[in-house]
Scaffold this motif. Structure first.
Motif, PDB file in Angstrom:
ATOM      1  N   PRO A  58       0.818  -1.223   0.000  1.00 12.95           N
ATOM      2  CA  PRO A  58       0.000   0.000   0.000  1.00 12.95           C
ATOM      3  C   PRO A  58       0.852   1.274   0.000  1.00 12.95           C
ATOM      4  CG  PRO A  58      -0.849  -1.538   1.625  1.00 12.95           C
ATOM      5  CD  PRO A  58       0.430  -2.119   1.102  1.00 12.95           C
ATOM      6  N   MET A  59       1.983   1.230   0.701  1.00 10.02           N
ATOM      7  CA  MET A  59       2.860   2.402   0.718  1.00 10.02           C
ATOM      8  C   MET A  59       3.463   2.658  -0.662  1.00 10.02           C
ATOM      9  SD  MET A  59       4.700   2.129   4.406  1.00 10.02           S
ATOM     10  CE  MET A  59       5.635   3.619   4.160  1.00 10.02           C
ATOM     11  N   LYS A  60       3.749   1.597  -1.403  1.00 13.49           N
ATOM     12  CA  LYS A  60       4.266   1.769  -2.763  1.00 13.49           C
ATOM     13  C   LYS A  60       3.221   2.420  -3.661  1.00 13.49           C
ATOM     14  CE  LYS A  60       7.813  -1.794  -2.768  1.00 13.49           C
ATOM     15  NZ  LYS A  60       8.248  -3.075  -3.354  1.00 13.49           N
ATOM     16  N   TRP A  61       1.950   2.104  -3.445  1.00 20.71           N
ATOM     17  CA  TRP A  61       0.886   2.760  -4.220  1.00 20.71           C
ATOM     18  C   TRP A  61       0.764   4.235  -3.848  1.00 20.71           C
ATOM     19  CZ3 TRP A  61      -0.867   1.325  -8.631  1.00 20.71           C
ATOM     20  CH2 TRP A  61      -0.882  -0.013  -8.966  1.00 20.71           C
ATOM     21  N   VAL A  62       0.909   4.536  -2.563  1.00 19.92           N
ATOM     22  CA  VAL A  62       0.910   5.942  -2.139  1.00 19.92           C
ATOM     23  C   VAL A  62       2.095   6.664  -2.777  1.00 19.92           C
ATOM     24  CG1 VAL A  62       1.187   7.486  -0.152  1.00 19.92           C
ATOM     25  CG2 VAL A  62      -0.328   5.504   0.008  1.00 19.92           C
ATOM     26  N   ALA A  63       3.247   6.007  -2.807  1.00 27.14           N
ATOM     27  CA  ALA A  63       4.431   6.599  -3.441  1.00 27.14           C
ATOM     28  C   ALA A  63       4.183   6.837  -4.925  1.00 27.14           C
ATOM     29  CB  ALA A  63       5.651   5.709  -3.243  1.00 27.14           C
ATOM     30  N   PHE A  64       3.485   5.919  -5.582  1.00 23.69           N
ATOM     31  CA  PHE A  64       3.154   6.096  -6.998  1.00 23.69           C
ATOM     32  C   PHE A  64       2.312   7.354  -7.199  1.00 23.69           C
ATOM     33  CE2 PHE A  64      -0.029   5.520 -10.331  1.00 23.69           C
ATOM     34  CZ  PHE A  64       0.790   5.431 -11.446  1.00 23.69           C
ATOM     35  N   VAL A  65       1.300   7.538  -6.363  1.00 19.93           N
ATOM     36  CA  VAL A  65       0.435   8.725  -6.469  1.00 19.93           C
ATOM     37  C   VAL A  65       1.243   9.993  -6.194  1.00 19.93           C
ATOM     38  CG1 VAL A  65      -1.554   9.917  -5.437  1.00 19.93           C
ATOM     39  CG2 VAL A  65      -1.683   7.468  -5.944  1.00 19.93           C
ATOM     40  N   LEU A  66       2.109   9.959  -5.179  1.00 22.35           N
ATOM     41  CA  LEU A  66       2.952  11.115  -4.884  1.00 22.35           C
ATOM     42  C   LEU A  66       3.885  11.434  -6.053  1.00 22.35           C
ATOM     43  CD1 LEU A  66       3.876  10.268  -1.198  1.00 22.35           C
ATOM     44  CD2 LEU A  66       2.485  12.219  -1.958  1.00 22.35           C
ATOM     45  N   GLY A  67       4.463  10.398  -6.653  1.00 20.48           N
ATOM     46  CA  GLY A  67       5.333  10.601  -7.818  1.00 20.48           C
ATOM     47  C   GLY A  67       4.570  11.181  -8.989  1.00 20.48           C
ATOM     48  N   PHE A  68       3.351  10.717  -9.199  1.00 23.34           N
ATOM     49  CA  PHE A  68       2.512  11.240 -10.277  1.00 23.34           C
ATOM     50  C   PHE A  68       2.191  12.721 -10.040  1.00 23.34           C
ATOM     51  CE2 PHE A  68      -1.599  11.974 -12.340  1.00 23.34           C
ATOM     52  CZ  PHE A  68      -1.330  11.515 -13.617  1.00 23.34           C
ATOM     53  N   CYS A  69       1.805  13.044  -8.804  1.00 21.05           N
ATOM     54  CA  CYS A  69       1.500  14.442  -8.469  1.00 21.05           C
ATOM     55  C   CYS A  69       2.740  15.320  -8.602  1.00 21.05           C
ATOM     56  CB  CYS A  69       0.936  14.527  -7.050  1.00 21.05           C
ATOM     57  SG  CYS A  69      -0.696  13.789  -6.867  1.00 21.05           S
ATOM     58  N   SER A  70       3.885  14.802  -8.203  1.00 17.18           N
ATOM     59  CA  SER A  70       5.131  15.545  -8.342  1.00 17.18           C
ATOM     60  C   SER A  70       5.443  15.826  -9.803  1.00 17.18           C
ATOM     61  CB  SER A  70       6.276  14.757  -7.704  1.00 17.18           C
ATOM     62  OG  SER A  70       7.499  15.410  -7.933  1.00 17.18           O
ATOM     63  N   THR A  71       5.209  14.851 -10.650  1.00 17.37           N
ATOM     64  CA  THR A  71       5.451  15.028 -12.080  1.00 17.37           C
ATOM     65  C   THR A  71       4.538  16.105 -12.657  1.00 17.37           C
ATOM     66  OG1 THR A  71       6.129  12.726 -12.268  1.00 17.37           O
ATOM     67  CG2 THR A  71       5.513  13.847 -14.310  1.00 17.37           C
TER      68      THR A  71
END
Length: 81
Positions: free
Chosen positions: A12-25
Motif C-alpha cells: 500500500p505504501m508503494k501505491w501511495v508513493a506512486f500517487v505522490l510521484g505522479f502528483c510531483s510530475t
C-alpha cells in the motif's frame, strides 16, 4: 514494533508513493517547484523505508540523497519567500 513488522504495509505504501510521484510530475510540468518538492519528499521517505525493509542499499541511499536535497530546497524556499 520492529521495521519488519511493517512489511504488511509495504505494497500500500508503494501505491501511495506512486500517487505522490505522479502528483510531483504534474507539478514539474506545470512549473510548481514547491509543490514538486513537497510531493517528492514523502515519496523519497517511503522508498527509503522500503529500501531498509528489503535491504536494497542502492535504492535506500539514492533516496536519502534526494530527501536531503528536497529538505534543503523546501527550507531555502521558506527562507527566501
Amino acid at each position: 514494533m520492529t521495521l519488519m513488522s511493517f512489511a504488511a504495509y509495504e505494497q500500500p505504501m508503494k501505491w501511495v508513493a506512486f500517487v505522490l510521484g505522479f502528483c510531483s510530475t504534474i507539478c514539474v510540468v506545470q512549473g510548481w517547484h514547491l509543490g514538486a518538492m513537497l510531493f517528492s519528499l514523502p515519496f523519497c521517505l517511503i522508498w527509503i523505508y522500503c529500501g531498509w525493509l528489503r535491504t536494497e542499499p542502492q535504492l535506500k541511499w539514492i533516496n536519502v540523497m534526494f530527501a536531503v536535497l528536497y529538505v534543503y530546497g523546501i527550507g531555502r524556499y521558506v527562507l527566501l519567500a
